[in-house]
Design a protein around this motif. Structure first.
Motif, short mmCIF file in Angstrom:
data_model
loop_
_atom_site.label_atom_id
_atom_site.label_comp_id
_atom_site.label_asym_id
_atom_site.label_seq_id
_atom_site.Cartn_x
_atom_site.Cartn_y
_atom_site.Cartn_z
N TYR A 1 -17.65 -9.35 -9.56
CA TYR A 1 -18.29 -7.46 -9.25
C TYR A 1 -17.27 -7.21 -8.26
N LEU A 2 -17.25 -5.82 -8.51
CA LEU A 2 -15.77 -5.16 -7.32
C LEU A 2 -15.24 -5.82 -5.86
N GLY A 3 -16.86 -5.77 -5.25
CA GLY A 3 -16.69 -6.52 -3.82
C GLY A 3 -16.16 -7.26 -4.30
N LYS A 4 -16.76 -8.94 -5.08
CA LYS A 4 -16.57 -9.86 -5.74
C LYS A 4 -14.62 -10.17 -5.13
N ILE A 5 -14.41 -9.04 -6.39
CA ILE A 5 -12.87 -9.32 -6.98
C ILE A 5 -11.54 -8.74 -5.50
N ALA A 6 -12.48 -7.95 -4.53
CA ALA A 6 -11.33 -7.71 -4.09
C ALA A 6 -11.82 -8.19 -2.60
N GLY A 7 -12.80 -8.96 -2.46
CA GLY A 7 -12.36 -10.58 -1.69
C GLY A 7 -10.94 -11.42 -2.45
N TYR A 8 -10.96 -11.62 -2.84
CA TYR A 8 -10.23 -12.74 -3.63
C TYR A 8 -8.75 -12.42 -2.52
N SER A 9 -8.12 -13.65 -2.33
CA SER A 9 -6.79 -13.79 -1.49
C SER A 9 -6.14 -12.65 -1.79
N ARG A 10 -5.87 -13.11 -3.42
CA ARG A 10 -4.39 -12.92 -4.64
C ARG A 10 -4.47 -11.08 -4.98
N VAL A 11 -5.99 -10.37 -4.68
CA VAL A 11 -6.28 -9.36 -4.45
C VAL A 11 -5.81 -7.69 -3.29
N TYR A 12 -7.44 -7.72 -2.17
CA TYR A 12 -6.95 -7.45 -1.29
C TYR A 12 -7.25 -8.29 0.33
N GLY A 13 -8.00 -9.18 -0.23
CA GLY A 13 -8.45 -10.22 0.70
C GLY A 13 -9.66 -9.47 1.70
N GLU A 14 -11.08 -8.63 0.78
CA GLU A 14 -11.23 -7.82 1.46
C GLU A 14 -12.35 -7.35 0.96
N ARG A 15 -13.68 -7.52 0.51
CA ARG A 15 -14.16 -7.36 -0.10
C ARG A 15 -14.81 -5.55 0.08
N GLY A 16 -14.51 -4.87 1.28
CA GLY A 16 -15.21 -4.07 1.44
C GLY A 16 -13.63 -2.61 0.85
N MET A 17 -13.07 -3.13 0.01
CA MET A 17 -11.76 -2.59 -0.35
C MET A 17 -12.06 -2.76 -1.73
N TRP A 18 -13.41 -2.62 -2.81
CA TRP A 18 -13.21 -2.45 -3.74
C TRP A 18 -13.57 -0.87 -3.97
N PRO A 19 -13.52 -0.43 -2.90
CA PRO A 19 -14.04 1.20 -3.59
C PRO A 19 -12.17 1.29 -4.17
N GLN A 20 -11.08 1.11 -3.71
CA GLN A 20 -9.84 1.12 -3.93
C GLN A 20 -9.43 0.75 -5.96
N LEU A 21 -10.36 -0.59 -5.66
CA LEU A 21 -10.15 -0.83 -7.07
C LEU A 21 -11.33 -0.05 -8.09
N TYR A 22 -12.25 1.12 -8.16
CA TYR A 22 -13.21 1.62 -8.98
C TYR A 22 -12.18 2.80 -8.98
N GLU A 23 -11.83 3.31 -8.02
CA GLU A 23 -10.73 4.79 -7.66
C GLU A 23 -9.28 4.42 -8.87
N ALA A 24 -9.18 3.33 -8.79
CA ALA A 24 -7.88 3.10 -9.82
C ALA A 24 -8.24 3.17 -10.98
N ASN A 25 -9.45 2.45 -11.45
CA ASN A 25 -9.97 2.11 -12.98
C ASN A 25 -11.33 3.11 -13.00
N ARG A 26 -10.79 4.41 -13.18
CA ARG A 26 -12.06 5.26 -13.47
C ARG A 26 -12.33 5.68 -15.04
N ASN A 27 -10.85 5.08 -15.32
CA ASN A 27 -10.59 5.64 -16.99
C ASN A 27 -11.81 4.77 -17.31
N ILE A 28 -12.01 3.45 -17.04
CA ILE A 28 -12.66 2.56 -17.91
C ILE A 28 -13.99 2.50 -17.03
N ILE A 29 -14.21 2.54 -15.91
CA ILE A 29 -15.30 2.23 -15.34
C ILE A 29 -16.30 3.69 -14.63
#
Length: 224
Positions: free
Chosen positions: A172-200
């Motif tokens: 889920y977006l929070g889990k993905i954002a928390g991965y060290s190679r992504v952002y290392g912080e689950r709270g940054m999931w909105p950035q993933l959401y906003e950048a991928n609004r074309n499919i999400i």
């Protein structure tokens, strides 16, 4: 008797705004000579000047009375601004250290039953167990035998930060954002959401196989 316009206006208006002098009508003024009217006008002007000088002195006195309260507040403000500058400097230093650590790779806490091959095979690392030598070479200072690692120890996994991520089962977006190679912080999931609004369309609903862009700068779009 003919009055000059200036004299008539001054005397008719008087100090009505201040309440400190009487006013005269044109009929009343007709009883006085031109020189008397001008003298009366001068007196009114001087009285107005005196009145506003008194008001100014009163305001100055009030300001002087407030200064003992203002000065400590200014000192406190200066101290707060200095502290803010110090904290900003500390934040910048921490950010620089985070980037340095990220450039060196990400840390992995060894769990019971893990080996280098298994760690390399994780999808958030290399997704390929055969790349375990990369981990071994990065940790030669602490690993003498690649077949012998211990739970509770940390390993550096030399990985660049991801620019895209393929969703797997259970993500889920929070889990993905928390991965060290992504952002290392689950709270940054909105950035993933906003950048991928074309499919999400719903941030709570993503599917395995989707490739999400991980924005570092600018806005991107993922693919299904």
């Amino acid at each position: 008797m003919k009055l000059t316009m200036v004299s008539a206006l001054l005397l008719c208006l008087g100090l009505a705004s201040t309440g400190l002098a009487e006013t005269w009508t044109a009929e009343e003024l007709s009883e006085y000579s031109q020189s008397e009217i001008e003298a009366m006008g001068d007196d009114n002007i001087q009285l107005q000047i005196a009145y506003w000088e008194w008001r100014k002195a009163e305001a100055d006195a009030r300001i002087d009375g407030l200064m003992p309260q203002v000065t400590p507040l200014r000192d406190t403000l200066d101290e707060l601004e200095a502290r803010i500058a110090e904290l900003q400097s500390e934040i910048n230093a921490l950010r620089a250290e985070i980037e340095r650590l990220r450039s060196a790779g990400v840390q992995h806490l060894i769990q019971d039953g893990e080996c280098l091959w298994l760690i390399a095979s994780y999808h958030y690392n290399y997704n390929d167990g055969s790349k375990w030598p990369l981990i071994y070479e990065r940790n030669r200072e602490t690993i003498s035998d690649p077949d012998l690692i211990y739970a509770g120890h940390y390993l550096w996994v030399p990985l660049p930060m991801l620019s895209s991520y393929t969703v797997v089962e259970g993500d889920y977006l929070g889990k993905i954002a928390g991965y060290s190679r992504v952002y290392g912080e689950r709270g940054m999931w909105p950035q993933l959401y906003e950048a991928n609004r074309n499919i999400i369309s719903d941030p709570n609903l993503i599917y395995p196989g989707w490739v999400l862009e991980v924005p570092r700068s600018g806005t991107f779009g993922g693919t299904r």
